[in-house]
Enzyme design. Structure first.
Site, PDB file in Angstrom:
ATOM      1  N   LEU A 130       0.867  -1.201   0.056  1.00 50.47           N
ATOM      2  CA  LEU A 130      -0.023   0.069  -0.111  1.00 50.47           C
ATOM      3  C   LEU A 130       0.804   1.081   0.001  1.00 50.47           C
ATOM      4  O   LEU A 130       1.465   1.484   0.843  1.00 50.47           O
ATOM      5  CB  LEU A 130      -0.881  -0.007   1.234  1.00 50.47           C
ATOM      6  CG  LEU A 130      -2.018  -1.037   1.213  1.00 50.47           C
ATOM      7  CD1 LEU A 130      -2.728  -0.994   2.647  1.00 50.47           C
ATOM      8  CD2 LEU A 130      -2.982  -1.135   0.136  1.00 50.47           C
ATOM      9  N   SER A 133       0.909   6.315   3.188  1.00 47.45           N
ATOM     10  CA  SER A 133       1.647   7.054   4.098  1.00 47.45           C
ATOM     11  C   SER A 133       3.091   7.657   3.347  1.00 47.45           C
ATOM     12  O   SER A 133       3.562   7.155   2.616  1.00 47.45           O
ATOM     13  CB  SER A 133       2.368   6.546   5.349  1.00 47.45           C
ATOM     14  OG  SER A 133       0.987   6.170   5.916  1.00 47.45           O
ATOM     15  N   GLU A 249      -9.390  -2.231   5.878  1.00 47.71           N
ATOM     16  CA  GLU A 249      -8.291  -2.358   6.747  1.00 47.71           C
ATOM     17  C   GLU A 249      -8.124  -2.140   7.975  1.00 47.71           C
ATOM     18  O   GLU A 249      -7.577  -2.748   8.830  1.00 47.71           O
ATOM     19  CB  GLU A 249      -7.000  -1.189   5.982  1.00 47.71           C
ATOM     20  CG  GLU A 249      -5.950  -1.315   6.678  1.00 47.71           C
ATOM     21  CD  GLU A 249      -4.728  -0.276   6.227  1.00 47.71           C
ATOM     22  OE1 GLU A 249      -3.573  -0.166   6.973  1.00 47.71           O
ATOM     23  OE2 GLU A 249      -5.371   0.594   5.370  1.00 47.71           O
TER      24      GLU A 249
END
Length: 381
Positions: A130, A133, A249
């Protein structure tokens, strides 16, 4: 103690499925296939084990059969994943792809993306990371600076992502990037891209944990090219898409069962008299049951296609605090044991304490989650 002590619905088919998975896992442990560990869904990378689970139909469970999956319900998947987590099984390789990417591709992907990626995910042999961030954004995804610039035939992505679990082993990332800037709306102009790894313009740099393990990474994209076919969903709709993904998630049983193998060993050690009986252990077991029920309710909500962003944030907020409490209580009660007594418990305690700082950060920091809960749930009161 197993997840049957914190079961959700008394449906016979779910009980039978849990029993089947539990027997398989017990046999695997007895055969030395894996050793139970804390935080196994993030740190337990075993590609062979993932493929074995896929062969049994336990990866890609909710993916339709027409796309290589098994067309089973979200509650059936919840039952299977709960048992895998409770056993501390090594499921990190396929976890992100199965939990989050497959539902996103099903909902937003093109037919070409569905037919290419979903069978590979369901095989247990294709892994995703993923790309959310960033160094200066953290849990505030509206602040991402990675940019996607339109070029002939596709897009060029430039920016840096951090805490990207498994990127050094994954085949692809789903990257959130800014395709336009709106000074009046930080949530506008975000888009998602499926980025295949292996491009020399993508560098994956390890971030080592304090225990010396490597599962986090920094990913640097330097004008990495993504063809138009790599756009996931609609350009500019990234915020809506990513927040719907985060419900999967944040609400799953992994947000409360990361230290469940430790709790099991603590209860067993109490039964053997190695650790004194303590009311805190009972409270931990009771809280596990309550959080498990909440997580199961959200699984049903998501199965209906309804939004559960606020509820998912609440489960993640409470669940990851709970995981840390298990490690703290276990350390307090078992910290004085001789090194040769209850070695499995002591090993789980050490691992739990070392992994604990990440519990309340991954998937959104507590501070961000508190804000989401206040806005999404508090406003309805």
């Amino acid at each position: 103690m197993s997840t049957s002590t914190v079961t959700d619905r008394p449906a016979p088919e779910l009980r039978e499925l849990r029993t089947e998975v539990r027997r398989f896992l017990a046999a695997a442990v007895d055969a030395g296939v894996f050793t139970p560990r804390v935080n196994s869904w993030l740190t337990g990378w075993d590609e062979s084990f993932s493929r074995t689970l896929a062969e049994r139909g336990w990866v890609g469970m909710t993916v339709p059969a027409g796309y290589g999956g098994h067309g089973r319900s979200h509650l059936e998947r919840f039952a299977v994943t709960g048992e895998l987590l409770a056993a501390g099984a090594p499921i990190a390789a396929h976890w992100i792809a199965d939990r989050q990417i497959a539902p996103s591709i099903l909902r937003y992907g093109t037919e070409e993306q569905k037919r290419y990626y979903l069978p590979r995910i369901a095989s247990g042999g294709y892994y995703f990371g993923l790309g959310m961030s960033e160094p200066d954004a953290g849990s505030d995804l509206a602040s991402v600076r990675t940019r996607a610039v339109r070029v002939d035939g596709g897009w060029q992505l430039t920016g840096t992502k951090v805490w990207t679990s498994g990127a050094h082993r994954a085949h692809a990332l789903v990257v959130l990037a800014r395709t336009a800037t709106d000074p009046d709306d930080r949530h506008a102009g975000l888009s998602q891209f499926v980025v295949e790894l292996g491009d020399p313009r993508i560098q994956v740099r390890p971030i080592m944990s304090m225990n010396g393990e490597h599962h986090f990474n920094e990913v640097v994209l330097d004008e990495a090219f993504v063809p138009d076919a790599g756009v996931l969903g609609t350009v500019g709709n990234g915020w809506t898409q990513v927040t719907s993904e985060l419900a999967f998630e944040r609400s799953g049983p992994e947000r409360l069962l990361s230290t469940y193998p430790l709790l099991q060993e603590l209860v067993a050690a109490t039964g053997r008299g190695s650790v004194p009986a303590d009311a805190r252990i009972g409270r931990l077991v009771a809280r596990t049951a309550a959080l498990h029920r909440m997580s199961a309710d959200i699984a049903e909500t998501l199965a209906r296609g309804d939004s559960a962003a606020g509820e998912a944030a609440l489960v993640k907020l409470l669940g990851t605090r709970h995981e840390g409490d298990i490690a703290d209580v276990a350390d307090t009660l078992a910290g004085g044991l001789p090194p040769d007594r209850e070695p499995a418990l002591q090993d789980h305690v050490r691992t739990g304490l070392l992994e604990m700082p990440g519990f309340t950060l991954r998937g959104g920091s507590n501070e961000v989650l508190q804000g989401i809960v206040a806005r999404r749930i508090g406003v309805r009161r």
